[in-house]
Design a protein around this motif. Structure first.
Motif, short mmCIF file in Angstrom:
data_model
loop_
_atom_site.label_atom_id
_atom_site.label_comp_id
_atom_site.label_asym_id
_atom_site.label_seq_id
_atom_site.Cartn_x
_atom_site.Cartn_y
_atom_site.Cartn_z
N VAL A 23 8.23 -48.53 -36.74
CA VAL A 23 9.35 -47.62 -36.45
C VAL A 23 9.10 -46.84 -35.16
O VAL A 23 9.94 -46.80 -34.25
N VAL A 24 7.94 -46.18 -35.09
CA VAL A 24 7.65 -45.34 -33.92
C VAL A 24 7.43 -46.20 -32.68
O VAL A 24 7.95 -45.90 -31.59
N GLY A 25 6.66 -47.27 -32.83
CA GLY A 25 6.35 -48.11 -31.68
C GLY A 25 7.57 -48.76 -31.07
O GLY A 25 7.78 -48.72 -29.86
N MET A 26 8.40 -49.37 -31.90
CA MET A 26 9.60 -50.05 -31.39
C MET A 26 10.56 -49.05 -30.74
O MET A 26 11.14 -49.32 -29.68
N ALA A 27 10.75 -47.89 -31.39
CA ALA A 27 11.70 -46.90 -30.86
C ALA A 27 11.23 -46.34 -29.52
O ALA A 27 12.00 -46.29 -28.55
N LYS A 28 9.97 -45.92 -29.46
CA LYS A 28 9.47 -45.23 -28.26
C LYS A 28 9.14 -46.18 -27.13
O LYS A 28 9.59 -46.02 -25.99
N VAL A 29 8.32 -47.19 -27.44
CA VAL A 29 7.79 -48.04 -26.36
C VAL A 29 8.76 -49.15 -25.98
O VAL A 29 9.00 -49.40 -24.80
N VAL A 30 9.36 -49.81 -26.97
CA VAL A 30 10.21 -50.97 -26.68
C VAL A 30 11.62 -50.55 -26.25
O VAL A 30 12.15 -51.00 -25.23
N PHE A 31 12.24 -49.62 -27.03
CA PHE A 31 13.63 -49.24 -26.74
C PHE A 31 13.77 -47.97 -25.89
O PHE A 31 14.83 -47.69 -25.37
N GLY A 32 12.69 -47.21 -25.76
CA GLY A 32 12.74 -46.00 -24.94
C GLY A 32 13.51 -44.86 -25.57
O GLY A 32 13.99 -43.97 -24.88
N SER B 185 1.37 -51.24 -46.36
CA SER B 185 2.81 -51.35 -46.11
C SER B 185 3.35 -50.06 -45.50
O SER B 185 4.18 -50.08 -44.59
N ASP B 186 2.85 -48.92 -45.98
CA ASP B 186 3.31 -47.63 -45.46
C ASP B 186 2.77 -47.35 -44.06
O ASP B 186 3.48 -46.85 -43.19
N SER B 187 1.48 -47.69 -43.84
CA SER B 187 0.85 -47.41 -42.55
C SER B 187 1.47 -48.25 -41.43
O SER B 187 1.79 -47.74 -40.35
N PHE B 188 1.63 -49.55 -41.69
CA PHE B 188 2.18 -50.41 -40.64
C PHE B 188 3.67 -50.13 -40.42
O PHE B 188 4.20 -50.38 -39.34
N ALA B 189 4.33 -49.57 -41.43
CA ALA B 189 5.74 -49.21 -41.27
C ALA B 189 5.91 -48.16 -40.17
O ALA B 189 6.82 -48.24 -39.34
#
Length: 866
Positions: free
Chosen positions: A672-681, A664-668
């Motif tokens: 957070v990082v993936g969506m912020a950086k790659v998806v939303f820029g 749960s902690d690892s995928f969190a």
């Protein structure tokens, strides 16, 4: 002399001793010629059983890498190195290496303990060659050798008897038959089962009384023990349930990472970013979320379980096996020395003069203590089971042979005779002569003058499943001169008592069987004994069984594997069972999708011990049984098995807690990082150094602390099916992904509000994000302590290491935001009161979501039971 193939095809028990002598070109008086030994050894082979492969430290070390979780981490190490993320690559590599070193030393320690148990003593044999008696090593025997057997000898090879004088041999290690075999030399039917071939002797048997000569008919690999050793090598070692569960978990983690990489890459493409850079970023973020500590956590939890069992005298030889018993639903048991103590003991004594009856019993037998100067409890007693029982029949009253040494002197001894079924001693006592007699009740009663009521008393004891011995004496004025005359004088006896003996159950066996039954584990007895004996012992042990649930080995031979698989549920006791039968029974249960444990001590048990999902050998058992096992009961106590079941279930529970929390902690962090950086820029909400600190410092200690979680109440009341399922249950998947995703989108929303909308300082917001991950660990670990109870129902203080880990997590986070050099290293800033309020709110919300989810599943389970 016939060739090797011809000799191997002879049914030695079905030919006369004269024919055996002729086929082997030997002589029952002079043996073989010394000059033939080398040629016979070259032609028919050595009297050696193939040893197991030598223990290899390198192989043991490399085995530590044989796990899907390790494969994922190795791939992650290579990927991060190629992408020049050297720090991440080094950290993951160190994690893999530390796990391998830890597991290596733990299993090597167990191997050293096991090697101390191994016997390296060579067995000797007395053979006659060229008419001369000669003592040689067992391995130097050849086909046709004439071998002498006497009380206390270990049978050095398989052979056909040519002479027997009251010879009794215990063959329990090979046949499982508890009663010593009374040997004869007559030819018997070709269809006679191994345990009933009374004209044969087999390697590993123990001579309990009498003497005999036999001609060696099989050596080494062609002996019955050699056949079992070959059978053992043919048994493929199955993956343990835990290995299968971890393999599934590894595939699940790998597939989840691929899906997340795909989502992140697709999000970047839709934003119009560079394809290659987007792909590299997606890979880096996904790899950064891999739970590096998980293999170490699994190893530590298993090692702690091994240590707990070792303190209780249970030696776990293979780390993965420690969890398997928790999933076991069938436990197959040998009877002799597993359910029972493997020694005869007086159970009841019917006598009007018990002291005199005991005196006759302890004097009139051929047993003796090798170390009589030591205390009785430390005596090493030699003799037949019945003689040893007579020798000790006064132990409850502290009456032994030496208790009467000043009162009597034994002058003549008549050894037990199978035809007359009695033994006698001529005793001189206070200048008077007495004859003491012990033996089969019907024979002693025939020779007695007071026959009244003794038949009924004897039959009453026999009806209770006891082996009955009658005790009698007479005073005589003219003592006989030899043993033959002594037998003639065994008439007009005064029968003074009948004693009932039995091989008693091990201490605590009934309680252990009952605990096993309540926890959903079904006991199955597989023995070489007779039906009546096995049924009586099973019922005495508390196993609910009747005669219709008993199957003989000969009847099992008539069933195909398919028929056995369909009908195996109908039988609880298998009698006159040989090694091949035991393997078939274990396999049939396994094909019915049951996790099977096999407990045994003899050579005949070894193949089934290896075939079982978890093989268990008693510490006093044979070397070959211990070599095949996963767990050794060092003090032979069945209670350890119950402890091991509870420990296995506790281990699986603790693994589930650790895995649920870690994933749960690892995928969190990926979300957070993936969506912020790659998806939303957006800028990174949390920096790589902060993720690394969280993974290594904040996560590792709490997850390892789960290894010390005590057993949950009622764990032995649960059914094995609860522990047979995958490591990730449905509830865990919901907690990890659905609840976890909601929590992380809330955190992303807070980042968007504070940084994008309210334009707060980026370092301050990142410190808050880092705080969400780090501090959350210190509190949420208590929600994962018990997935079957809500946090307010749990004893939060019963695991001091978890409490220490929680405090450590909080202090470590405080250090990163208030200690200057750590501020620079982790790139954090101090948090004010407003920030602490936000952190507290998010942590409380997270715990609330987890507890609500647990409550929904608890109610659902409760409704399903009702």
């Amino acid at each position: 002399m016939k060739n090797k193939k011809q000799l191997n095809n002879i049914l030695w028990h079905n030919i006369s001793s004269n024919e055996a002598e002729r086929f082997l070109n030997s002589d029952r008086r002079k043996g073989i010629k010394e000059k033939e030994v080398i040629s016979r050894r070259e032609l028919y082979g050595e009297n050696k059983i193939s040893k197991s492969k030598k223990f290899s430290l390198l192989k043991l070390f490399l085995n530590q890498f044989n796990s899907p979780l390790i494969y994922i981490l190795v791939i992650a190490t290579i990927v991060t190195f190629v992408m020049k993320e050297y720090l991440d690559s080094l950290v993951i590599f160190i994690s893999v290496f530390v796990n391998a070193i830890f597991g290596f030393f733990e299993e090597m320690k167990v191997s050293k303990v096991f090697n101390k148990l191994s016997s390296v003593l060579k067995t000797t044999a007395t053979t006659i060659r060229d008419g001369k008696k000669k003592e040689i090593f067992q391995e130097d025997l050849v086909m046709g050798d004439l071998v002498l057997l006497k009380a206390g000898d270990k049978v050095p090879a398989d052979g056909r008897l040519v002479y027997s004088e009251n010879l009794q041999i215990s063959e329990a290690v090979l046949t499982g038959e508890s009663k010593a075999s009374q040997k004869k030399i007559r030819k018997i039917s070709k269809n006679t089962q191994l345990a009933d071939r009374d004209n044969m002797v087999y390697m590993g048997g123990l001579v309990e009384s009498g003497k005999g000569f036999f001609l060696v008919t099989s050596v080494g690999k062609t002996s019955e023990v050699g056949n079992i050793a070959d059978m053992l090598r043919e048994v493929k070692e199955l993956k343990s349930p835990l290995q299968k569960k971890i393999a599934k978990l590894g595939k699940f983690i790998g597939l989840t990472i691929l899906v997340l990489v795909g989502i992140l890459f697709l999000g970047g493409i839709l934003r119009g970013d560079n394809h290659l850079k987007t792909f590299e970023a997606a890979i880096a973020i996904a790899v950064g979320g891999i739970p590096e500590s998980l293999p170490i956590v699994v190893t530590v939890i298993l090692a702690v379980g091994m240590e707990r069992l070792l303190r209780k005298k249970g030696l776990v030889r293979k780390m993965n096996a420690v969890e398997t018993l928790g999933s076991a639903s069938i436990i197959c048991l040998d009877k002799t020395k597993t359910l029972t103590q493997g020694r005869m003991k007086v159970e009841k004594l019917e006598s009007d003069d018990k002291k005199m009856a005991i005196k006759i019993g302890v004097i009139c037998n051929e047993a003796y203590a090798e170390n009589p100067m030591e205390k009785p409890k430390n005596w090493s007693i030699k003799g037949s089971p019945t003689d040893k029982a007579l020798f000790l029949m006064g132990e409850n009253k502290n009456l032994f042979k030496n208790s009467f040494k000043d009162e009597y002197r034994e002058i003549i001894k008549y050894s037990f005779d199978f035809h007359y079924k009695i033994q006698a001693s001529l005793i001189k006592e206070n200048e008077k002569f007495f004859i003491y007699v012990t033996g089969a009740p019907e024979k002693v009663i025939e020779r007695s003058k007071n026959k009244d009521s003794w038949h009924k008393k004897s039959e009453k004891l026999a009806g209770e499943g006891l082996r009955v011995i009658a005790l009698a004496y007479r005073e005589i004025k003219n003592p006989p001169k030899n043993s033959k005359d002594l037998l003639k004088e065994c008439e007009k006896l005064k029968l003074i008592g009948v004693a009932g003996f039995k091989d008693p159950l091990r201490d605590g066996i009934r309680n252990a069987i009952e605990k096993s039954r309540r926890s959903g584990i079904e006991p199955i007895i597989i023995t070489g004994d007779q039906s009546k004996t096995a049924l009586f012992i099973a019922q005495e042990a508390g196993i609910q069984v009747d005669a219709n649930q008993v199957l003989k080995g000969c009847d099992l031979d008539r069933m195909s594997d398919s028929q056995l698989r369909k009908t195996v549920h109908n039988f609880k006791i298998y009698v006159r069972a040989e090694p091949r039968h035991k393997i078939r029974i274990v396999t049939a249960w396994q094909k019915n999708d049951r996790v099977v444990a096999m407990v045994g001590d003899g050579v005949n048990d070894a193949p089934a011990i290896k075939q079982a999902d978890i093989g268990i050998a008693v510490g006093s058992g044979t070397e070959i049984a211990k070599q095949a096992s996963d767990l050794i009961l060092l003090n032979d106590s069945f209670d350890i098995i119950v402890e091991a079941v509870a420990e296995g279930r506790t281990i699986l529970n603790n693994l589930r807690k650790s895995i649920a929390y870690v994933l749960s902690d690892s995928f969190a962090s990926i979300i957070v990082v993936g969506m912020a950086k790659v998806v939303f820029g957006w800028p990174l909400p949390i920096l790589p150094a902060q993720i690394l600190w969280n993974n290594l410092i904040e996560d590792t200690f709490p997850t390892i602390a789960y290894a010390f979680e005590p057993p949950e109440k009622g764990i032995m009341k649960k059914k094995p099916g609860d522990f047979k399922n995958e490591l990730l249950t449905k509830e865990m998947k919901v907690l990890i992904f659905l609840v976890g995703a909601i929590e992380q989108f809330i955190i992303l929303f807070i980042f968007w509000i504070l940084f994008i909308k309210m334009n707060w300082d980026l370092d301050y917001v990142r410190t808050l994000m880092f705080g969400f991950f780090a501090l959350d660990t210190g509190f949420i670990i208590y929600s994962f302590k018990d997935l079957d109870k809500n946090i307010w129902q749990i004893d939060l203080l019963n695991n001091r290491w978890l409490n220490v880990a929680s405090v450590f997590v909080i202090l470590a986070f405080l250090a990163t935001i208030y200690v200057p050099f750590l501020q620079l290293l982790i790139k954090t800033v101090p948090i004010d009161f407003k920030g602490w309020m936000i952190l507290t709110g998010v942590i409380v919300l997270n715990i609330f979501l987890v507890e609500i989810t647990k409550y929904i599943f608890i109610v659902k389970r409760r409704n399903n039971k009702s």
